[in-house]
Design a protein around this motif. Structure first.
Motif, PDB file in Angstrom:
ATOM      1  N   VAL A  92       0.380   4.617-142.237  1.00  0.00           N
ATOM      2  CA  VAL A  92       1.653   3.608-142.490  1.00  0.00           C
ATOM      3  C   VAL A  92       1.712   3.246-144.188  1.00  0.00           C
ATOM      4  O   VAL A  92       2.630   3.230-144.762  1.00  0.00           O
ATOM      5  CB  VAL A  92       1.754   2.631-141.443  1.00  0.00           C
ATOM      6  CG1 VAL A  92       2.676   1.595-141.833  1.00  0.00           C
ATOM      7  CG2 VAL A  92       1.807   3.294-140.108  1.00  0.00           C
ATOM      8  N   LYS A 128      -3.642   8.919-133.827  1.00  0.00           N
ATOM      9  CA  LYS A 128      -3.996   8.783-132.189  1.00  0.00           C
ATOM     10  C   LYS A 128      -4.168   9.975-131.870  1.00  0.00           C
ATOM     11  O   LYS A 128      -5.318  10.765-131.958  1.00  0.00           O
ATOM     12  CB  LYS A 128      -3.100   8.039-131.338  1.00  0.00           C
ATOM     13  CG  LYS A 128      -2.880   6.668-131.822  1.00  0.00           C
ATOM     14  CD  LYS A 128      -2.367   5.523-130.840  1.00  0.00           C
ATOM     15  CE  LYS A 128      -1.921   4.384-131.531  1.00  0.00           C
ATOM     16  NZ  LYS A 128      -2.568   3.183-130.973  1.00  0.00           N
ATOM     17  N   ASN A 149       9.345   2.124-135.377  1.00  0.00           N
ATOM     18  CA  ASN A 149       8.407   2.720-134.019  1.00  0.00           C
ATOM     19  C   ASN A 149       9.304   2.827-132.867  1.00  0.00           C
ATOM     20  O   ASN A 149       9.659   1.854-132.285  1.00  0.00           O
ATOM     21  CB  ASN A 149       7.383   1.520-133.996  1.00  0.00           C
ATOM     22  CG  ASN A 149       6.621   1.912-132.733  1.00  0.00           C
ATOM     23  OD1 ASN A 149       6.679   2.925-131.975  1.00  0.00           O
ATOM     24  ND2 ASN A 149       5.592   0.889-132.659  1.00  0.00           N
ATOM     25  N   GLY A 174      -3.863   5.392-137.932  1.00  0.00           N
ATOM     26  CA  GLY A 174      -2.509   5.338-138.028  1.00  0.00           C
ATOM     27  C   GLY A 174      -2.090   4.208-139.038  1.00  0.00           C
ATOM     28  O   GLY A 174      -1.325   4.301-140.142  1.00  0.00           O
ATOM     29  N   TYR A 192       5.033  -2.885-133.709  1.00  0.00           N
ATOM     30  CA  TYR A 192       3.798  -2.712-134.242  1.00  0.00           C
ATOM     31  C   TYR A 192       3.664  -1.683-135.226  1.00  0.00           C
ATOM     32  O   TYR A 192       4.140  -0.341-134.551  1.00  0.00           O
ATOM     33  CB  TYR A 192       2.952  -2.694-133.053  1.00  0.00           C
ATOM     34  CG  TYR A 192       1.453  -2.567-133.664  1.00  0.00           C
ATOM     35  CD1 TYR A 192       0.968  -4.042-134.206  1.00  0.00           C
ATOM     36  CD2 TYR A 192       0.568  -1.644-133.274  1.00  0.00           C
ATOM     37  CE1 TYR A 192      -0.314  -4.026-134.606  1.00  0.00           C
ATOM     38  CE2 TYR A 192      -0.711  -1.567-133.855  1.00  0.00           C
ATOM     39  CZ  TYR A 192      -1.261  -2.849-134.443  1.00  0.00           C
ATOM     40  OH  TYR A 192      -2.540  -2.852-134.722  1.00  0.00           O
TER      41      TYR A 192
END
Ligand SMILES: Cc1ncc(COP(=O)(O)O)c(C=O)c1O
Length: 548
Positions: A213, A362, A282, A209, A236
């Motif tokens: 990003v 994930k 997020n 992840g 986060y």
């Protein structure tokens, strides 16, 4: 006033409009430390390291002798039970600690640092497990626990689901083996399915992840020609430098603005500044806007709070969408955590707001490590026909690894089946009803616990001022509940929890809470409030600072 502003601007070496923009930026910062990463980092260096000795460990809130004895007896009985239950796992953890700094780190930060050394000396827990089935995980000593760790969010469907995705992925890729560069045909199918899910044109594959990003932000900078990214306070987005400007990252923040979540002042900054390439969201922050992820290492009192308002957060996303479109800012939804947890088509679909780029990870790997960026064609392009040397470089040896792509393919195919579709039916209503049941039961039992949730992600709150709430994680473990190292700040349920599984979990929480209560940990000094606890802690820190 105008004259004063001209004078201040001159003294600061800024033009008046630049000073105005600077002030607007300051106003768009959350007043907490989480909103001021430079200051937080400076302050972090001043926090004195000290540890409670035996006497203070049990009585830092001034508890009388009989309560201290109760706590001490409860503590050593609990430590003894945990030790007797998992001797192999504890021994293996002790041996592995030296060679596994991650284990040392997570072990040290399960509870507030003042309590941590004494606790680690006397109460050990193991970190080695051997099997899973249904919603339970078994440690190497053969003890079963109900799994509330969610494997950092990967475990959306239940471990049996991922085991079969991984097995299917291995079958898909076995003839090819780990060939990289050229693609296994299932990659083409994954791209099609991800285009459909995201409603976006193009897809790139990465290994985590964090990498997804990084790539999304790099693309936004490349195409807008602007440097700054906006993230919201507390959010986060992985551990890459630019998205983690506060404590935890030795470098100072660079081209990152950390703005206040769900606040008009932040919209104003987006409306007026010209140096912003992208906004990162997020959506998990909807559960605790402007706050860091709730971990028990900062559970020093009972002021932790959380609460999710879907309508308000949806309005906020709509406003962000509008301003980003108006200003040519790239809107990035970071769905690495929540992607397939809220809805089969992700957070975009759940909130009804479209992003320009979306990152996933994930669970999408079907149990194997992955990061994905989906985006509009013009943003995903990595070169310019008219300027061939001006490229946006992104590689990665293991991108689109055949085994990962195979497991992802199985995951995506299953997502389309009626069984999985059924799981998403009335999902929020199911989890909200379970939360209500949980909270009503805690009230009925006279326990100071109340949960807040965003669907299947829960945060435990404490309703009575106390300095010992973090002890609950050990009572929960004793009653067969597995939490991640962040403790009671996050219960991450997999969606295969049946009502019976949930009831079992609830009963264990009640029994753990009652035992903790009997241990005297929630004894309350007359007049003790969260404020008095905080003041006491501050005095304590100052004393240690002066001594240092
Ligand atoms: C929203 C979000 N983005 C990015 C990441 C980083 O992903 P990874 O740990 O796979 O690098 C995480 C991890 O927790 C996350 O929750």
């Amino acid at each position: 006033m105008a004259y004063e502003l001209v004078w201040i601007a001159g003294a600061a070496g800024l033009t008046l409009p630049a000073l105005k923009r600077r002030l607007e930026l300051s106003r768009a910062k959350h007043p907490s430390l989480a909103g001021h990463s430079r200051m937080a980092k400076r302050l972090a260096r001043w926090i004195p390291g000290y540890a409670y000795d035996e006497a203070t460990f049990f009585a830092c809130d001034g508890a009388p002798d009989e309560v201290v004895q109760q706590r001490r007896a409860g503590f050593f009985a609990l430590a003894g039970r945990l030790r007797a239950k998992a001797p192999q796992s504890i021994a293996m953890t002790r041996e592995a600690r030296e060679g596994l700094p991650d284990l040392r780190f997570t072990g040290a930060y399960r509870v507030p640092y003042q309590f941590s050394p004494y606790l680690r000396q006397h109460l050990q827990v193991g970190g080695f497990v051997q099997a899973t089935e249904g919603v339970s995980v078994t440690d190497i000593d053969g003890n079963g626990y109900i799994d509330l760790t969610g494997s950092y969010g990967v475990n959306v469907m239940g471990m049996d689901f991922y085991k079969s995705c991984i097995a299917a992925g291995a079958r898909i890729a076995q003839d090819l083996g780990p060939v990289l560069g050229a693609y296994h045909p299932c990659v083409a199918d994954n791209v099609k399915r991800l285009q459909q899910i995201s409603g976006l044109d193009a897809v790139s594959f990465h290994m985590s992840g964090t990498e997804a990003v990084m790539q999304a932000v790099r693309l936004a900078r490349y195409h807008t020609g602007k440097r700054h990214l906006v993230r919201f306070c507390g959010a986060y987005h992985g551990w890459w430098e630019d998205v983690q400007p506060g404590p935890g990252n030795p470098l100072p923040p660079r081209e990152t603005y950390t703005l206040r979540d769900m606040h008009e002042a932040s919209l104003k900054v987006l409306r007026t500044r010209r140096d912003i390439a992208c906004v990162l969201i997020n959506p998990l922050q909807a559960l605790h806007p402007n706050k860091n992820a709730p971990g028990d290492s900062t559970l020093l009192d009972s002021s932790r709070s959380a609460g999710y308002d879907r309508a308000a957060y949806t309005r906020w996303l709509q406003q962000l969408r509008e301003v980003c479109t108006e200003r040519g800012i790239v809107l990035i939804f970071d769905e690495v955590f929540l992607g397939f947890r809220l809805a089969a088509r992700g957070a975009q679909d759940y909130f009804g707001v479209k992003a320009d780029l979306v990152t996933y990870g994930k669970t999408l790997g079907g149990g194997l490590p992955v990061g994905v960026v989906c985006g509009k064609q013009e943003l995903m392009q990595r070169f310019r026909e008219d300027k061939p040397a001006d490229i946006c470089f992104a590689r990665g040896t293991f991108n689109a690894h055949p085994y990962v792509m195979g497991a992802m393919n199985e995951f995506l195919r299953r997502l389309d089946t009626p069984e999985i579709s059924a799981i998403y039916q009335d999902l929020d209503a199911t989890w909200d009803a379970r939360r209500d049941r949980f909270n009503a039961r805690m009230l009925a039992e006279g326990l100071p616990l109340q949960a807040a949730n965003m669907s299947s992600v829960w945060t435990l709150g404490y309703t009575r001022p106390s300095r010992y709430n973090w002890m609950l994680q050990y009572y929960l473990r004793d009653h067969g509940l597995a939490l991640s190292w962040v403790g009671t700040g996050r219960f991450i349920f997999s969606l295969n929890f049946t009502d019976a599984d949930f009831d079992d979990m609830l009963e264990r929480c009640v029994q753990a809470g009652l035992q903790m209560q009997r241990g005297g940990w929630w004894w309350q000094a007359p007049g003790q409030t969260n404020k008095t606890i905080k003041r006491g802690l501050l005095r304590e820190m100052l004393r240690h600072l002066v001594r240092r």
